[in-house]
Scaffold this motif. Sequence first.
Motif, PDB file in Angstrom:
ATOM      1  N   UNK A 119      33.163  45.262  43.123  1.00  0.00           N
ATOM      2  CA  UNK A 119      33.346  43.932  42.888  1.00  0.00           C
ATOM      3  C   UNK A 119      32.177  42.883  43.423  1.00  0.00           C
ATOM      4  N   UNK A 120      31.302  43.348  44.522  1.00  0.00           N
ATOM      5  CA  UNK A 120      30.241  42.518  44.689  1.00  0.00           C
ATOM      6  C   UNK A 120      29.311  42.527  43.751  1.00  0.00           C
ATOM      7  N   UNK A 121      28.929  43.761  43.234  1.00  0.00           N
ATOM      8  CA  UNK A 121      27.702  43.747  42.115  1.00  0.00           C
ATOM      9  C   UNK A 121      28.172  42.935  40.892  1.00  0.00           C
ATOM     10  N   UNK A 122      29.394  42.866  40.576  1.00  0.00           N
ATOM     11  CA  UNK A 122      30.162  42.192  39.474  1.00  0.00           C
ATOM     12  C   UNK A 122      29.748  40.692  39.600  1.00  0.00           C
ATOM     13  N   UNK A 123      30.248  40.326  40.829  1.00  0.00           N
ATOM     14  CA  UNK A 123      29.989  38.843  41.084  1.00  0.00           C
ATOM     15  C   UNK A 123      28.695  38.377  40.979  1.00  0.00           C
ATOM     16  N   UNK A 124      27.735  39.231  41.803  1.00  0.00           N
ATOM     17  CA  UNK A 124      26.492  38.700  42.010  1.00  0.00           C
ATOM     18  C   UNK A 124      25.786  38.679  40.420  1.00  0.00           C
ATOM     19  N   UNK A 125      26.341  39.459  39.678  1.00  0.00           N
ATOM     20  CA  UNK A 125      25.881  39.523  38.221  1.00  0.00           C
ATOM     21  C   UNK A 125      26.379  38.248  37.447  1.00  0.00           C
ATOM     22  N   UNK A 126      27.658  37.841  37.792  1.00  0.00           N
ATOM     23  CA  UNK A 126      28.175  36.777  37.310  1.00  0.00           C
ATOM     24  C   UNK A 126      27.532  35.430  37.810  1.00  0.00           C
ATOM     25  N   UNK A 127      27.257  35.378  39.045  1.00  0.00           N
ATOM     26  CA  UNK A 127      26.537  34.319  39.753  1.00  0.00           C
ATOM     27  C   UNK A 127      24.940  34.319  39.198  1.00  0.00           C
ATOM     28  N   UNK A 128      24.526  35.354  38.958  1.00  0.00           N
ATOM     29  CA  UNK A 128      23.065  35.234  38.650  1.00  0.00           C
ATOM     30  C   UNK A 128      22.925  34.769  37.180  1.00  0.00           C
ATOM     31  N   UNK A 129      23.849  35.107  36.315  1.00  0.00           N
ATOM     32  CA  UNK A 129      24.078  34.520  35.081  1.00  0.00           C
ATOM     33  C   UNK A 129      24.393  33.169  34.842  1.00  0.00           C
ATOM     34  N   UNK A 130      25.280  32.595  35.509  1.00  0.00           N
ATOM     35  CA  UNK A 130      25.877  31.250  35.264  1.00  0.00           C
ATOM     36  C   UNK A 130      25.059  29.968  36.369  1.00  0.00           C
ATOM     37  N   UNK A 131      25.050  30.743  37.607  1.00  0.00           N
ATOM     38  CA  UNK A 131      24.486  29.531  38.507  1.00  0.00           C
ATOM     39  C   UNK A 131      23.007  29.227  38.244  1.00  0.00           C
ATOM     40  N   UNK A 132      22.196  30.234  37.649  1.00  0.00           N
ATOM     41  CA  UNK A 132      20.905  30.058  37.303  1.00  0.00           C
ATOM     42  C   UNK A 132      20.810  29.086  36.347  1.00  0.00           C
ATOM     43  N   UNK A 133      21.772  28.854  35.349  1.00  0.00           N
ATOM     44  CA  UNK A 133      21.629  27.804  34.250  1.00  0.00           C
ATOM     45  C   UNK A 133      22.069  26.443  34.952  1.00  0.00           C
ATOM     46  N   UNK A 134      23.238  26.390  35.548  1.00  0.00           N
ATOM     47  CA  UNK A 134      23.692  25.035  35.734  1.00  0.00           C
ATOM     48  C   UNK A 134      23.669  24.546  37.374  1.00  0.00           C
ATOM     49  N   UNK A 135      23.273  25.457  38.252  1.00  0.00           N
ATOM     50  CA  UNK A 135      23.133  25.333  39.910  1.00  0.00           C
ATOM     51  C   UNK A 135      24.524  24.706  39.981  1.00  0.00           C
ATOM     52  N   UNK A 136      25.512  24.924  39.573  1.00  0.00           N
ATOM     53  CA  UNK A 136      26.864  24.750  39.886  1.00  0.00           C
ATOM     54  C   UNK A 136      27.552  25.779  40.501  1.00  0.00           C
ATOM     55  N   UNK A 137      28.547  25.853  41.505  1.00  0.00           N
ATOM     56  CA  UNK A 137      29.121  26.758  41.984  1.00  0.00           C
ATOM     57  C   UNK A 137      30.153  27.506  40.810  1.00  0.00           C
ATOM     58  N   UNK A 138      30.173  28.915  40.703  1.00  0.00           N
ATOM     59  CA  UNK A 138      30.947  29.360  39.689  1.00  0.00           C
ATOM     60  C   UNK A 138      32.467  29.587  40.171  1.00  0.00           C
ATOM     61  N   UNK A 139      33.311  29.051  39.451  1.00  0.00           N
ATOM     62  CA  UNK A 139      34.719  29.396  39.957  1.00  0.00           C
ATOM     63  C   UNK A 139      34.925  30.695  39.903  1.00  0.00           C
ATOM     64  N   UNK A 140      35.262  31.372  40.992  1.00  0.00           N
ATOM     65  CA  UNK A 140      35.757  32.708  40.851  1.00  0.00           C
ATOM     66  C   UNK A 140      36.806  33.019  41.936  1.00  0.00           C
ATOM     67  N   UNK A 141      37.876  33.766  41.477  1.00  0.00           N
ATOM     68  CA  UNK A 141      38.788  34.137  42.438  1.00  0.00           C
ATOM     69  C   UNK A 141      39.170  35.747  42.531  1.00  0.00           C
ATOM     70  N   UNK A 142      38.990  36.293  43.747  1.00  0.00           N
ATOM     71  CA  UNK A 142      39.374  37.862  43.778  1.00  0.00           C
ATOM     72  C   UNK A 142      40.586  37.967  44.178  1.00  0.00           C
ATOM     73  N   UNK A 143      41.134  39.202  43.196  1.00  0.00           N
ATOM     74  CA  UNK A 143      42.644  39.267  43.496  1.00  0.00           C
ATOM     75  C   UNK A 143      42.881  40.605  43.808  1.00  0.00           C
ATOM     76  N   UNK A 144      43.423  41.153  45.006  1.00  0.00           N
ATOM     77  CA  UNK A 144      43.890  42.413  45.289  1.00  0.00           C
ATOM     78  C   UNK A 144      45.254  42.384  44.934  1.00  0.00           C
ATOM     79  N   UNK A 145      45.582  43.554  43.701  1.00  0.00           N
ATOM     80  CA  UNK A 145      46.758  43.821  43.203  1.00  0.00           C
ATOM     81  C   UNK A 145      47.546  44.851  43.730  1.00  0.00           C
ATOM     82  N   UNK A 146      48.826  45.007  43.326  1.00  0.00           N
ATOM     83  CA  UNK A 146      49.764  46.105  43.683  1.00  0.00           C
ATOM     84  C   UNK A 146      49.986  45.992  45.202  1.00  0.00           C
ATOM     85  N   UNK A 147      50.339  44.863  45.740  1.00  0.00           N
ATOM     86  CA  UNK A 147      50.469  44.786  46.881  1.00  0.00           C
ATOM     87  C   UNK A 147      52.011  45.398  47.382  1.00  0.00           C
TER      88      UNK A 147
END
Length: 231
Positions: A124-152
């Motif tokens: 997840x950290x790499x994926x999220x950093x990749x998303x942030x680099x792709x999105x935040x670079x463009x708009x400078x706005x925080x990207x809405x992301x939620x992390x979900x631990x499933x199969x509780x």
Amino acid sequence: MGLRLPLRRSTSFTPDHPALMEVPGPTALKMEANVLVMGADNVGKSALTVRFLTRRFIGEYGDMEFIYSHNLTVDGREILLHIWDVPSSQEQAEDGSSEEKRIQWADSFVLVYSICDRASFNILPLKIQFIKAAKEGQSQEKVPIVIVGNKRDLHHQRVVSSEEGRLLALSLDCGFYEVSAAEAYHGALMVFHGLAKLIPDTKLALKKGTGIRGIVKTMSAVFARKRTDSL
Ligand SMILES: Nc1nc2c(ncn2[C@@H]2O[C@H](COP(=O)(O)OP(=O)(O)OP(=O)(O)O)[C@@H](O)[C@H]2O)c(=O)[nH]1
């Protein structure tokens, strides 16, 4: 080559949790947002999405790919969410550019891991950093992301603690939920409701009128497959 959009499906939704009974006033804004559901294979991406959309858990989901359109009312804002759930078998068959295009398409992200699968958490950290680099670079706005631990519900097989999930979310400035798509609807509702709360009006307003207008097909194929399998 352009982005290949999957089948599109609409659902209607009325929240029944007391905390979510926010009736929009006459001036409520109508907006749209694109949501991409991501994560390793077998973590429950489809189970979570289908649970949110239909309140049902059907067990097996096949490799169907859809963009689901679904209305949700959050803080007096009526939001039409377009939710794209990509089967990991398809992701593996593609080159990285398709994922990049999906990330460009999305305004907000649900990153799912299984609490029983350490590797699904570690990516997840790499994926999220990749998303942030792709999105935040463009708009400078925080990207809405939620992390979900499933199969509780599989607590006896747990290998990722709740604290680890919470800390990761804190360190990457994301929302965090632990849920069981198998056991309850409420957790899935909280995930998408929490995500929608993170999407700023500016982003929603920008999306208005630019949603995809594709082919609408029903999800009966998924349920039909399930029924056939159980015969
Ligand atoms: N016990 C339990 N099983 C779950 C839960 N969520 C999903 N599953 C099961 O986990 C398996 C994978 O679920 P899917 O929703 O297909 O997972 P996915 O991440 O979409 O899988 P891919 O198609 O590989 O991308 C299925 O057998 C589900 O029944 C859960 O909360 N608890």
